[in-house]
Structures are given as structure tokens and as C-alpha cells.
Design a protein around this motif. Structure first.
Motif, PDB file in Angstrom:
ATOM      1  N   GLY A 212       0.831  -1.241   0.174  1.00  0.00           N
ATOM      2  CA  GLY A 212       0.007   0.022  -0.157  1.00  0.00           C
ATOM      3  C   GLY A 212       0.748   1.068   0.039  1.00  0.00           C
ATOM      4  N   TRP A 213       1.942   1.429   0.794  1.00  0.00           N
ATOM      5  CA  TRP A 213       2.727   2.294   0.730  1.00  0.00           C
ATOM      6  C   TRP A 213       3.458   2.481  -0.443  1.00  0.00           C
ATOM      7  CZ3 TRP A 213       2.381   6.325   4.109  1.00  0.00           C
ATOM      8  CH2 TRP A 213       1.856   6.218   5.452  1.00  0.00           C
ATOM      9  N   ILE A 214       4.072   1.553  -1.124  1.00  0.00           N
ATOM     10  CA  ILE A 214       4.661   1.583  -2.506  1.00  0.00           C
ATOM     11  C   ILE A 214       3.652   2.199  -3.581  1.00  0.00           C
ATOM     12  CG2 ILE A 214       5.718   0.351  -4.164  1.00  0.00           C
ATOM     13  CD1 ILE A 214       6.626  -1.830  -2.188  1.00  0.00           C
ATOM     14  N   VAL A 215       2.469   1.733  -3.411  1.00  0.00           N
ATOM     15  CA  VAL A 215       1.401   2.306  -4.422  1.00  0.00           C
ATOM     16  C   VAL A 215       1.226   3.479  -4.182  1.00  0.00           C
ATOM     17  CG1 VAL A 215      -0.866   2.000  -5.314  1.00  0.00           C
ATOM     18  CG2 VAL A 215       0.437  -0.001  -4.997  1.00  0.00           C
ATOM     19  N   PHE A 216       1.065   4.007  -2.831  1.00  0.00           N
ATOM     20  CA  PHE A 216       0.622   5.314  -2.487  1.00  0.00           C
ATOM     21  C   PHE A 216       2.053   6.315  -3.126  1.00  0.00           C
ATOM     22  CE2 PHE A 216       1.163   8.904   0.547  1.00  0.00           C
ATOM     23  CZ  PHE A 216       0.181   9.544   0.385  1.00  0.00           C
ATOM     24  N   GLY A 217       3.354   5.920  -2.828  1.00  0.00           N
ATOM     25  CA  GLY A 217       4.353   6.668  -3.130  1.00  0.00           C
ATOM     26  C   GLY A 217       4.365   6.782  -4.743  1.00  0.00           C
ATOM     27  N   TYR A 218       4.235   5.729  -5.418  1.00  0.00           N
ATOM     28  CA  TYR A 218       4.245   5.757  -6.992  1.00  0.00           C
ATOM     29  C   TYR A 218       3.159   6.625  -7.340  1.00  0.00           C
ATOM     30  CZ  TYR A 218       7.937   2.533  -8.016  1.00  0.00           C
ATOM     31  OH  TYR A 218       9.201   1.899  -8.045  1.00  0.00           O
ATOM     32  N   ALA A 219       1.957   6.755  -6.782  1.00  0.00           N
ATOM     33  CA  ALA A 219       0.668   7.564  -7.440  1.00  0.00           C
ATOM     34  C   ALA A 219       1.228   9.090  -7.021  1.00  0.00           C
ATOM     35  CB  ALA A 219      -0.333   7.113  -6.450  1.00  0.00           C
ATOM     36  N   LEU A 220       1.967   9.233  -6.011  1.00  0.00           N
ATOM     37  CA  LEU A 220       2.402  10.736  -5.746  1.00  0.00           C
ATOM     38  C   LEU A 220       3.266  11.239  -6.895  1.00  0.00           C
ATOM     39  CD1 LEU A 220       3.144  10.945  -1.841  1.00  0.00           C
ATOM     40  CD2 LEU A 220       1.080  11.691  -3.315  1.00  0.00           C
ATOM     41  N   THR A 221       4.001  10.313  -7.248  1.00  0.00           N
ATOM     42  CA  THR A 221       4.818  10.743  -8.469  1.00  0.00           C
ATOM     43  C   THR A 221       4.351  11.066  -9.654  1.00  0.00           C
ATOM     44  OG1 THR A 221       5.201   8.521  -9.506  1.00  0.00           O
ATOM     45  CG2 THR A 221       6.916   9.342  -7.724  1.00  0.00           C
ATOM     46  N   LEU A 222       2.835  10.759 -10.079  1.00  0.00           N
ATOM     47  CA  LEU A 222       1.942  11.117 -11.007  1.00  0.00           C
ATOM     48  C   LEU A 222       1.649  12.565 -11.095  1.00  0.00           C
ATOM     49  CD1 LEU A 222       0.258   7.727 -11.442  1.00  0.00           C
ATOM     50  CD2 LEU A 222       2.386   8.460 -12.725  1.00  0.00           C
ATOM     51  N   ILE A 223       1.593  13.154  -9.873  1.00  0.00           N
ATOM     52  CA  ILE A 223       1.053  14.527  -9.775  1.00  0.00           C
ATOM     53  C   ILE A 223       2.132  15.433 -10.090  1.00  0.00           C
ATOM     54  CG2 ILE A 223       0.572  16.267  -8.154  1.00  0.00           C
ATOM     55  CD1 ILE A 223      -0.572  13.820  -6.399  1.00  0.00           C
ATOM     56  N   LYS A 224       1.709  16.376 -11.141  1.00  0.00           N
ATOM     57  CA  LYS A 224       2.584  17.329 -11.670  1.00  0.00           C
ATOM     58  C   LYS A 224       2.735  18.575 -10.806  1.00  0.00           C
ATOM     59  CE  LYS A 224       1.892  16.074 -16.643  1.00  0.00           C
ATOM     60  NZ  LYS A 224       1.706  16.640 -17.911  1.00  0.00           N
TER      61      LYS A 224
END
Length: 247
Positions: A212-224
Motif C-alpha cells: 500500500g505504501w509503495i502504491v501510494f508513493g508511486y501515485a504521488l509521482t504522477l502528480i505534476k
């Protein structure tokens, strides 16, 4: 205590402090035919070179340090998302293998290599992804925010030095929902409760938390993140927008 002859069943690998307490309680109980108290059965002995578990606690610390460093490096060096996505798992796998190898060589970890490597690498990746994501959104100060969550809040609640059951229920449960607590549980399970398998007994929830933390971290990288504008450039833009009086 069980059976016609009293026995004290402990698991030193799970919590050396609790195992010592139960052993002393068992010795104090009167037992027929045994002046030394109840017989002690250790179903998950600690490592011979780390009987008090101090070394195990120190092994988890590199998870935080390398996770923070890896996340900062991926966010600041690899500006492209594809680069960051590749750097994080590769770096976590290499560092995890190194730490587990050294810990096994020193006798601190006694389980199978691959199970312990998976737990260590997943923990490092979870923290690294969180740091990368936060830094991608708010810039370098994000590393401090991630460190606050992971270390200042997570370390005392991780249940590594003291079992999470010794903490108030809310705080003990919260610690297991943070990366360090989940990593400690996964690593301990691989080391002492399923040394021949890939995932230790009772570690399923810990891996779900880390994923869950891995997915959350990668999702944040998609925010410009909106690029910062230099003060001089901003001043010129303000002057250009001011109306010019025509006489």
C-alpha cells in the motif's frame, strides 16, 4: 501451561523480553517432580549470536536510512517517472541483499535468504517510494516530512524493541500500519517462523501494508508539481502585466 506436567511455551524470536518474563513466571510455579519449575519449550529460538534481539533491532535501522537516501536520489537525479520507477526497486533489491547477507554472516538473521531479502527489500522500497512521491510533490522539504512519519512516529511504534502488544491498542495497531512496523513484522516472521519459505507465518498483513505504501508513493509521482518561478522572473512578469498610462 499445558498437560499433566507444567510447561512454559515461549517464542524468543518473536519477543525476547516476553520470553524472559514467561520463563521466570514458569520457574516460580510449583511443579510436581521438578524443583526448577515448569519445563521451557522454545518453539522459535532466537539467533545464537543475538539471544536478546538487539542485533535484530539494529538490522531494521538501515531500512529507514537507505529508504530515505534512495528516495531522495530517485527524486532528484531521476526527473523522469520511468527512471524513478526503475531506480527504486533495483536499488532496494541491491541494498536489501547486502544488508541481509551481512546480517546472516554475523549470525543476527537465521532464516532463509530469499524470505528475509524479500521482507527487507520491500520495506526499503516502501520508504523509498514514499520519499520519492512526497519530494516529487512538494520538493526537497518533502524528505523531512517523510522522515517525520517514518522515523519519529513510526520507530517507537514499530514493535521491534518492545512488542506492539505492550503498547496501547491504538498506538500498537498504528505502528503496524507504518513502513517500519510492517517491515519488522515481515522480517521477523521470515527469520523465525518460516525460515524455509518466502513469506513468514503471519506476515500477510505486513506485506499488504508495505505494498500500500509503495502504491501510494508511486501515485504521488504522477502528480505534476508547478515549477517554482524565480523572483526576478516573477517581478518582470508583474511589471509586464501593469497597465501603461497614455498621456
Amino acid at each position: 501451561m499445558m498437560g499433566p506436567v507444567s510447561q512454559t511455551v515461549i517464542a524468543t524470536g518473536a519477543a525476547p523480553t516476553v520470553a524472559t518474563m514467561l520463563t521466570e513466571i514458569g520457574k516460580a510455579m510449583p511443579t510436581a517432580g521438578s524443583p526448577d519449575g515448569a519445563a521451557v519449550i522454545d518453539v522459535a529460538p532466537a539467533a545464537a549470536d543475538d539471544p536478546r534481539g538487539a542485533g535484530f533491532g539494529s538490522v531494521v535501522l538501515p531500512v529507514f536510512i537507505t529508504g530515505i537516501a534512495l528516495g531522495m536520489a530517485a527524486a532528484l537525479v531521476g526527473r523522469r517517472r520511468r527512471v524513478m520507477a526503475a531506480v527504486l526497486p533495483i536499488g532496494a533489491a541491491v541494498v536489501g541483499a547486502t544488508v541481509v547477507g551481512v546480517a546472516m554472516w554475523s549470525g543476527v538473521l537465521v532464516g532463509g535468504f530469499w524470505g528475509q531479502w524479500l521482507a527487507m527489500s520491500t520495506g526499503i522500497l516502501a520508504i523509498g517510494a514514499l520519499v520519492t512521491g512526497v519530494v516529487s510533490v512538494i520538493g526537497p522539504p518533502g524528505a523531512g516530512v517523510a522522515a517525520l512519519v517514518v522515523m519519529i512516529v513510526g520507530m517507537p511504534l514499530a514493535g521491534i524493541a518492545v512488542p506492539s502488544e505492550f503498547l496501547p491498542p491504538f498506538w500498537g495497531g498504528l505502528g503496524q500500519l507504518l513502513p517500519l512496523g510492517a517491515t519488522g513484522t515481515a522480517l521477523r516472521s521470515a527469520a523465525f517462523f518460516n525460515p524455509s519459505g518466502l513469506i513468514g507465518a503471519g506476515a500477510g498483513m505486513a506485506y499488504l501494508v508495505l505494498i500500500g505504501w509503495i502504491v501510494f508513493g508511486y501515485a504521488l509521482t504522477l502528480i505534476k508539481r508547478k515549477p517554482a518561478v524565480a523572483p526576478a522572473v516573477a517581478a518582470r512578469e508583474d511589471l509586464a502585466e501593469e497597465p501603461v498610462a497614455v498621456s
